[in-house]
Motif scaffolding. Structure first.
Motif, PDB file in Angstrom:
ATOM      1  N   THR A   1     -13.150   3.176   7.244  1.00 25.81           N
ATOM      2  CA  THR A   1     -12.402   2.017   6.825  1.00 25.81           C
ATOM      3  C   THR A   1     -12.385   2.028   5.255  1.00 25.81           C
ATOM      4  OG1 THR A   1     -14.318   0.622   7.031  1.00 25.81           O
ATOM      5  CG2 THR A   1     -12.585   0.837   8.958  1.00 25.81           C
ATOM      6  N   GLU A   2     -13.531   2.406   4.857  1.00 24.26           N
ATOM      7  CA  GLU A   2     -13.697   2.333   3.103  1.00 24.26           C
ATOM      8  C   GLU A   2     -12.624   3.391   2.536  1.00 24.26           C
ATOM      9  OE1 GLU A   2     -15.518   0.572   1.021  1.00 24.26           O
ATOM     10  OE2 GLU A   2     -15.349  -0.469   3.231  1.00 24.26           O
ATOM     11  N   TRP A   3     -12.456   4.580   3.399  1.00 22.45           N
ATOM     12  CA  TRP A   3     -11.180   5.249   2.989  1.00 22.45           C
ATOM     13  C   TRP A   3     -10.070   4.543   2.565  1.00 22.45           C
ATOM     14  CZ3 TRP A   3     -11.467  10.131   6.554  1.00 22.45           C
ATOM     15  CH2 TRP A   3     -12.673  10.868   6.371  1.00 22.45           C
ATOM     16  N   LEU A   4      -9.589   3.600   3.556  1.00 25.49           N
ATOM     17  CA  LEU A   4      -8.329   2.750   3.612  1.00 25.49           C
ATOM     18  C   LEU A   4      -8.329   1.757   2.342  1.00 25.49           C
ATOM     19  CD1 LEU A   4      -7.674   2.124   7.317  1.00 25.49           C
ATOM     20  CD2 LEU A   4      -6.612   3.831   5.744  1.00 25.49           C
ATOM     21  N   ARG A   5      -9.498   1.176   1.943  1.00 25.90           N
ATOM     22  CA  ARG A   5      -9.767   0.009   0.956  1.00 25.90           C
ATOM     23  C   ARG A   5      -9.265   0.848  -0.294  1.00 25.90           C
ATOM     24  NH1 ARG A   5     -11.450  -4.303   3.733  1.00 25.90           N
ATOM     25  NH2 ARG A   5     -12.659  -3.962   5.638  1.00 25.90           N
ATOM     26  N   GLY A   6      -9.567   1.988  -0.825  1.00 26.88           N
ATOM     27  CA  GLY A   6      -9.411   2.400  -1.793  1.00 26.88           C
ATOM     28  C   GLY A   6     -10.519   2.612  -3.072  1.00 26.88           C
ATOM     29  N   GLN A   7     -10.274   3.145  -3.980  1.00 23.71           N
ATOM     30  CA  GLN A   7     -11.459   3.425  -4.882  1.00 23.71           C
ATOM     31  C   GLN A   7     -11.767   1.920  -5.692  1.00 23.71           C
ATOM     32  OE1 GLN A   7     -10.173   6.445  -7.338  1.00 23.71           O
ATOM     33  NE2 GLN A   7     -10.882   8.029  -6.038  1.00 23.71           N
ATOM     34  N   PRO A   8     -12.878   1.525  -6.132  1.00 25.69           N
ATOM     35  CA  PRO A   8     -13.164   0.338  -6.877  1.00 25.69           C
ATOM     36  C   PRO A   8     -12.229   0.257  -8.176  1.00 25.69           C
ATOM     37  CG  PRO A   8     -15.085   1.484  -6.126  1.00 25.69           C
ATOM     38  CD  PRO A   8     -14.287   2.449  -5.892  1.00 25.69           C
ATOM     39  N   GLY A   9     -11.748  -0.742  -8.489  1.00 28.37           N
ATOM     40  CA  GLY A   9     -10.845  -0.936  -9.642  1.00 28.37           C
ATOM     41  C   GLY A   9      -9.428  -0.540  -9.558  1.00 28.37           C
ATOM     42  N   SER A  10      -9.052  -0.053  -8.296  1.00 26.71           N
ATOM     43  CA  SER A  10      -7.558   0.373  -7.951  1.00 26.71           C
ATOM     44  C   SER A  10      -6.987  -0.895  -7.369  1.00 26.71           C
ATOM     45  CB  SER A  10      -7.588   1.613  -7.016  1.00 26.71           C
ATOM     46  OG  SER A  10      -8.143   1.014  -5.473  1.00 26.71           O
ATOM     47  N   LEU A  11      -5.515  -0.809  -7.601  1.00 25.91           N
ATOM     48  CA  LEU A  11      -4.850  -1.820  -7.195  1.00 25.91           C
ATOM     49  C   LEU A  11      -4.942  -1.906  -5.451  1.00 25.91           C
ATOM     50  CD1 LEU A  11      -2.349  -4.157  -7.492  1.00 25.91           C
ATOM     51  CD2 LEU A  11      -0.722  -2.182  -7.112  1.00 25.91           C
ATOM     52  N   LEU A  12      -5.134  -0.946  -4.838  1.00 23.82           N
ATOM     53  CA  LEU A  12      -5.336  -0.846  -3.510  1.00 23.82           C
ATOM     54  C   LEU A  12      -6.483  -1.527  -3.156  1.00 23.82           C
ATOM     55  CD1 LEU A  12      -4.595   0.513  -0.777  1.00 23.82           C
ATOM     56  CD2 LEU A  12      -5.768   2.247  -1.039  1.00 23.82           C
ATOM     57  N   ARG A  13      -7.455  -1.191  -4.006  1.00 24.18           N
ATOM     58  CA  ARG A  13      -8.882  -2.106  -3.606  1.00 24.18           C
ATOM     59  C   ARG A  13      -8.838  -3.646  -3.820  1.00 24.18           C
ATOM     60  NH1 ARG A  13     -14.109  -1.500  -1.442  1.00 24.18           N
ATOM     61  NH2 ARG A  13     -13.680   0.930  -1.864  1.00 24.18           N
ATOM     62  N   GLU A  14      -7.807  -3.830  -4.778  1.00 24.42           N
ATOM     63  CA  GLU A  14      -7.540  -5.327  -4.946  1.00 24.42           C
ATOM     64  C   GLU A  14      -6.804  -5.883  -3.650  1.00 24.42           C
ATOM     65  OE1 GLU A  14      -4.478  -7.743  -7.820  1.00 24.42           O
ATOM     66  OE2 GLU A  14      -5.498  -6.074  -8.834  1.00 24.42           O
ATOM     67  N   ARG A  15      -5.979  -4.959  -3.171  1.00 27.96           N
ATOM     68  CA  ARG A  15      -5.080  -5.483  -2.038  1.00 27.96           C
ATOM     69  C   ARG A  15      -6.002  -5.760  -0.834  1.00 27.96           C
ATOM     70  NH1 ARG A  15      -1.113  -5.792  -4.960  1.00 27.96           N
ATOM     71  NH2 ARG A  15       1.002  -4.575  -4.804  1.00 27.96           N
ATOM     72  N   LEU A  16      -6.880  -4.703  -0.530  1.00 34.54           N
ATOM     73  CA  LEU A  16      -7.634  -4.611   0.625  1.00 34.54           C
ATOM     74  C   LEU A  16      -9.171  -4.797   1.003  1.00 34.54           C
ATOM     75  CD1 LEU A  16      -5.869  -1.495   2.117  1.00 34.54           C
ATOM     76  CD2 LEU A  16      -5.064  -3.830   2.348  1.00 34.54           C
ATOM     77  N   GLY A  17      -9.577  -5.084  -0.418  1.00 37.44           N
ATOM     78  CA  GLY A  17     -11.213  -5.326  -0.614  1.00 37.44           C
ATOM     79  C   GLY A  17     -11.651  -6.172   0.224  1.00 37.44           C
TER      80      GLY A  17
END
Length: 348
Positions: A206-222
């Motif tokens: 599930t951490e693969w899906l959340r994206g890298q720290p600091g990314s917009l994806l992490r902002e979306r799904l963190g």
């Protein structure tokens, strides 16, 4: 009269072919190793010629009644750079595989098709009247291999909704990409493809899906929660293009070849390949065509339709994951309307 057509695999391609054959009175057996409803690793949107296939088979209205929604805009993101929000050349149809596969299975049975679930085929795929639609061809494990492709998918729980800037978002990273799409019931599907090396495995998928720290994806799904029963994954995905004429078995869908998911055309190719097989199989069943010739016609049709598309898809996949494309060049590519239109057209 030849025996009923046997389709191995009750996914999108297998069920669509079964429906098309039953509409023409051909006896069909679909053997499915699993059951319905079920979740599958999938972007869950139909973009490209697949919608026209569903229209011709009379299935679009059924998908719409089941809750399918349309996606009209898309956005690509890499690190701190993102593309403009662009209009899709034609709206994509979005529906959870949890609903879609069950719907197609129901329609197939209503038309008189025989569906055998929890029934794994073990007799080989090369016999007369046998169509392989059993899904992705997996990459063989090799301890000397530097990386393997993994697919992961989950739905965001309704208790933690996520806001998207576009109906379809593609978040790119050095190890792969994650697609976010709005689907039925206001849900968001999150599906990723990752190039995983032995020394780069995360703590959880599930951490693969959340994206890298600091990314917009992490902002979306963190902070979101994923629906536990929607989580699924597949390892060792084979992305090397395959030619139908080179295969001993008669294949459609992902059993034939898989286009890189970033093209957003995988579901469409499943429907298209199913339709290409209908006419030759009808002629085979009615004694107008030998099995050898029916098989060859299907293979030639699929290769003619997909070969160029797959070649362009391979270029696009390389552009996205290649470490040699970075910085200003990648930002330029994200903002290039010319490249966007070219790649969208050529991968469909």
């Amino acid at each position: 009269m030849p025996s009923p057509v046997t389709i191995i695999g009750g996914g999108l391609a297998g069920l669509t072919l079964g429906i098309g054959l039953r509409q023409r009175g051909v006896p069909v057996i679909v053997r499915e190793a699993g059951d319905y409803p079920r979740h599958r690793v999938c972007g869950e949107f139909i973009s490209g010629s697949g919608q026209a296939v569903l229209e011709r088979l009379g299935l679009i209205a059924h998908l719409q009644k089941t809750g399918a929604v349309y996606a009209r805009t898309t956005l690509f993101v890499y690190g701190g750079a993102q593309s403009p929000i662009r209009q899709l050349a034609a709206p994509a149809l979005c529906l959870s595989r949890h609903k879609m596969d069950s719907l197609l299975a129901e329609i197939f049975q209503q038309l008189g098709g025989e569906l055998q679930v929890n029934s794994r085929w073990t007799a080989g795929n090369t016999g007369e009247g046998i169509i392989s639609a059993s899904g992705r061809r997996l990459q063989s494990a090799d301890k000397n291999e530097r990386a393997r492709w993994f697919g992961v998918k989950a739905h965001v729980a309704s208790s933690t909704p996520v806001e998207l800037e576009a109906d379809l978002e593609m978040h790119l990273s050095p190890d792969g990409y994650v697609g976010l799409s709005r689907i039925d019931n206001g849900q968001v599907n999150v599906c990723g493809l990752f190039q995983v090396r032995p020394d780069s495995r995360p703590e959880s998928k599930t951490e693969w899906l959340r994206g890298q720290p600091g990314s917009l994806l992490r902002e979306r799904l963190g902070a979101v929660q994923f629906e536990t029963d929607s989580f699924c994954s597949v390892a060792g995905i084979q992305l090397k293009p395959q030619r139908a004429v080179d295969k001993k078995e008669c294949c459609i869908g992902d059993a034939l070849t898989m286009t890189p998911p970033v093209t957003g055309n995988g579901m469409s190719m499943a429907f298209e390949s199913a339709e290409m097989a209908i006419e030759p199989l009808v002629d085979y069943n009615r004694g107008k065509l030998s099995w050898t010739n029916a098989h060859r016609q299907i293979a030639l049709r699929c290769d003619a339709a997909f070969s160029r598309r797959l070649a362009w898809a391979r270029v696009l996949q390389w552009m996205i994951v290649s470490p040699s494309i970075h910085g200003g060049l990648r930002k330029f590519l994200l903002h290039s309307d010319w490249l966007w239109k070219l790649m969208f057209a050529q991968t469909r």
